[in-house]
Design a protein around this motif. Structure first.
Motif, PDB file in Angstrom:
ATOM      1  N   GLN A 120       2.206  -5.738   7.570  1.00  0.00           N
ATOM      2  CA  GLN A 120       3.638  -5.633   7.270  1.00  0.00           C
ATOM      3  C   GLN A 120       3.909  -4.251   6.682  1.00  0.00           C
ATOM      4  OE1 GLN A 120       5.625  -8.475   7.725  1.00  0.00           O
ATOM      5  NE2 GLN A 120       3.805  -9.615   8.377  1.00  0.00           N
ATOM      6  N   THR A 122       6.773  -1.780   4.828  1.00  0.00           N
ATOM      7  CA  THR A 122       8.063  -1.723   4.166  1.00  0.00           C
ATOM      8  C   THR A 122       8.418  -0.266   3.896  1.00  0.00           C
ATOM      9  OG1 THR A 122       7.437  -3.753   3.047  1.00  0.00           O
ATOM     10  CG2 THR A 122       9.425  -2.669   2.260  1.00  0.00           C
ATOM     11  N   GLN A 124      10.946   2.222   1.869  1.00  0.00           N
ATOM     12  CA  GLN A 124      11.959   2.283   0.820  1.00  0.00           C
ATOM     13  C   GLN A 124      12.046   3.727   0.378  1.00  0.00           C
ATOM     14  OE1 GLN A 124       9.765  -0.251  -2.189  1.00  0.00           O
ATOM     15  NE2 GLN A 124      10.422   1.390  -3.551  1.00  0.00           N
ATOM     16  N   THR A 131       1.372  -4.053   3.687  1.00  0.00           N
ATOM     17  CA  THR A 131       0.879  -5.327   3.172  1.00  0.00           C
ATOM     18  C   THR A 131      -0.040  -5.960   4.206  1.00  0.00           C
ATOM     19  OG1 THR A 131       3.009  -5.573   2.059  1.00  0.00           O
ATOM     20  CG2 THR A 131       1.565  -7.507   2.111  1.00  0.00           C
ATOM     21  N   VAL A 137      -1.701  -4.815  -1.067  1.00  0.00           N
ATOM     22  CA  VAL A 137      -0.647  -3.858  -0.735  1.00  0.00           C
ATOM     23  C   VAL A 137      -1.177  -2.453  -0.987  1.00  0.00           C
ATOM     24  CG1 VAL A 137       1.706  -3.116  -1.236  1.00  0.00           C
ATOM     25  CG2 VAL A 137       1.111  -5.521  -1.395  1.00  0.00           C
ATOM     26  N   GLU A 156      13.857  -1.615   2.678  1.00  0.00           N
ATOM     27  CA  GLU A 156      14.493  -2.143   1.467  1.00  0.00           C
ATOM     28  C   GLU A 156      15.898  -1.592   1.291  1.00  0.00           C
ATOM     29  OE1 GLU A 156      13.432  -4.160  -1.043  1.00  0.00           O
ATOM     30  OE2 GLU A 156      11.761  -4.636   0.288  1.00  0.00           O
ATOM     31  N   ARG A 245       3.092   1.369  -5.630  1.00  0.00           N
ATOM     32  CA  ARG A 245       4.160   0.464  -5.212  1.00  0.00           C
ATOM     33  C   ARG A 245       5.553   1.067  -5.235  1.00  0.00           C
ATOM     34  NH1 ARG A 245       1.746  -4.676  -5.083  1.00  0.00           N
ATOM     35  NH2 ARG A 245       3.721  -5.452  -4.325  1.00  0.00           N
ATOM     36  N   TYR A 308      11.892  -6.470  -7.352  1.00  0.00           N
ATOM     37  CA  TYR A 308      10.485  -6.654  -7.011  1.00  0.00           C
ATOM     38  C   TYR A 308      10.104  -8.133  -7.046  1.00  0.00           C
ATOM     39  CZ  TYR A 308       9.372  -1.780  -6.460  1.00  0.00           C
ATOM     40  OH  TYR A 308       9.300  -0.494  -5.963  1.00  0.00           O
ATOM     41  N   LYS A 311       7.380  -9.618  -4.948  1.00  0.00           N
ATOM     42  CA  LYS A 311       6.521  -8.519  -4.510  1.00  0.00           C
ATOM     43  C   LYS A 311       5.468  -8.154  -5.549  1.00  0.00           C
ATOM     44  CE  LYS A 311      10.151  -6.138  -3.057  1.00  0.00           C
ATOM     45  NZ  LYS A 311      10.883  -4.946  -2.616  1.00  0.00           N
TER      46      LYS A 311
END
Ligand code: CUA
Length: 352
Positions: A120, A122, A124, A131, A137, A156, A245, A308, A311
């Protein structure tokens, strides 16, 4: 002309076209790269060929049929069926070839094999997060060599674009939906990931690496990163989460204000809030700010932080809290190597 012919030849020249990279294109590090390059060189060579043909003919005609002293212009022919059919037929044929070829490459790029490993992604502002099926992660994309990998991607905040030149893949990453892309890396090594869609201030810093592991190396890596809490103190885990993160993109650890307040010296500080009032920075406020960032906005900042929730685990939130404590030198279990309180901290520590 020889360059053009060389390019055309290269475009038709089989899978081995430019595997090592060079002046024209980066290294071909995935299955799909050679097919994309061949099509690219075909279109490029074709364009160069017609550009040269048209410019050369134009110059020849201009010189040869220029107006001369004492010569009346001849009437121009206005219709020639054979010529018109030719100059319609050839381009038509060429665009059909480009379409069919391109469509085939497009389908290959969009049809992952059934056994693909899924990660996965993401996006942002301004960070990529990967992930893995194990729940790990990471800020970089680690993959095994010769294994099809399917990326399921979402954003995001705004539209980003996931771009790995060495794999010849580029796909928009859009908030509120999932986009997919797949590749099979063929060469172990490290490759650059870019964001290819302008997404704000640090768009050009929105970078990551694809690490393609030798056979066996991926499993070894996954084993090592599996559980951070086994090999690090909570504050160290928090520091790692801070970097990995996406916290570091907006919260500095050195006192500089950025998109969000700095983390340095914030622990125990009396934080003025937007719209009046203030709150002391302690465990519950930090936890709330991570899970519901819009609940209390620090004065002077915009409510732009994504939640978050879901997450970060409770254990990870506790680690973040320990990290914040260590940044003020007031942590009961922090490494204690930081100086007491720096700019912004104001020494406003109140022991509850
Ligand atoms: Cu993300 Cu540009």
């Amino acid at each position: 002309m020889t360059t053009i012919l060389a390019l055309l030849k290269r475009s038709l020249g089989g899978v081995a076209a430019l595997p090592e990279g060079g002046f024209w294109l980066p290294v071909q590090a995935s299955d799909g790269a050679a097919g994309v390059d061949r099509l690219f060189f075909f279109i490029f060579g074709l364009s160069l060929f017609f550009f040269a043909l048209i410019v050369i003919l134009m110059v020849v005609f201009v010189v040869r049929y220029r107006r001369r002293e004492g010569q009346e212009p001849l009437p121009s022919p206005h219709h020639n069926t054979a010529l018109e059919l030719t100059w319609t037929g050839i381009p038509l044929l060429l665009v059909i070839v480009i379409f069919v070829w391109g469509f085939k490459v497009f389908l290959d790029l969009n049809t992952p094999p059934a056994n693909a490993y899924e990660v996965q992604v993401t996006g942002q502002k301004w960070k990529w997060l990967f992930t893995y099926p194990t729940g790990h992660v990471d800020e970089n994309l680690h993959v095994p060599v010769d294994q099809p990998v399917r990326l399921v991607m979402t954003s995001e905040d705004v539209i980003h674009s996931f771009f790995v030149p060495a794999f010849r893949i580029k796909m928009d990453v859009v908030p509120g939906r999932y986009s997919k892309v797949w590749f099979r890396a063929t060469l172990p090594g490290e490759y650059q990931v870019y964001c290819a869609e302008y997404c704000g201030t640090s768009h050009s810093d929105m970078l990551a690496k694809v690490v393609v592991h030798e056979p066996g190396g991926f499993e070894k890596w996954m084993g090592e990163v599996g559980d951070m809490f086994k090999s690090m103190t909570p504050a160290q885990v928090g520091e790692k989460l801070y970097r990995v993160r996406g916290c570091a993109q907006c919260h500095s650890a050195d006192g500089r204000a950025s998109v969000g307040p700095t983390f340095l010296g914030v622990w125990g500080h009396e934080q003025p809030l937007k719209g009046g009032g203030s709150v002391q920075v302690e465990e519950n406020y930090v936890r709330e700010s991570i899970l519901e960032p819009q609940a209390k906005i620090a004065a002077g900042f915009e409510p732009v932080m994504p939640t978050y929730k879901g997450k970060l685990s409770d254990r990870e939130i506790t680690a973040m809290i320990e990290y914040l404590k260590s940044l003020s030198g007031t942590g009961d279990r922090g490494p204690g190597t930081e100086g007491p309180v720096a700019a912004g901290g104001a020494g406003a520590r109140v022991t509850p």
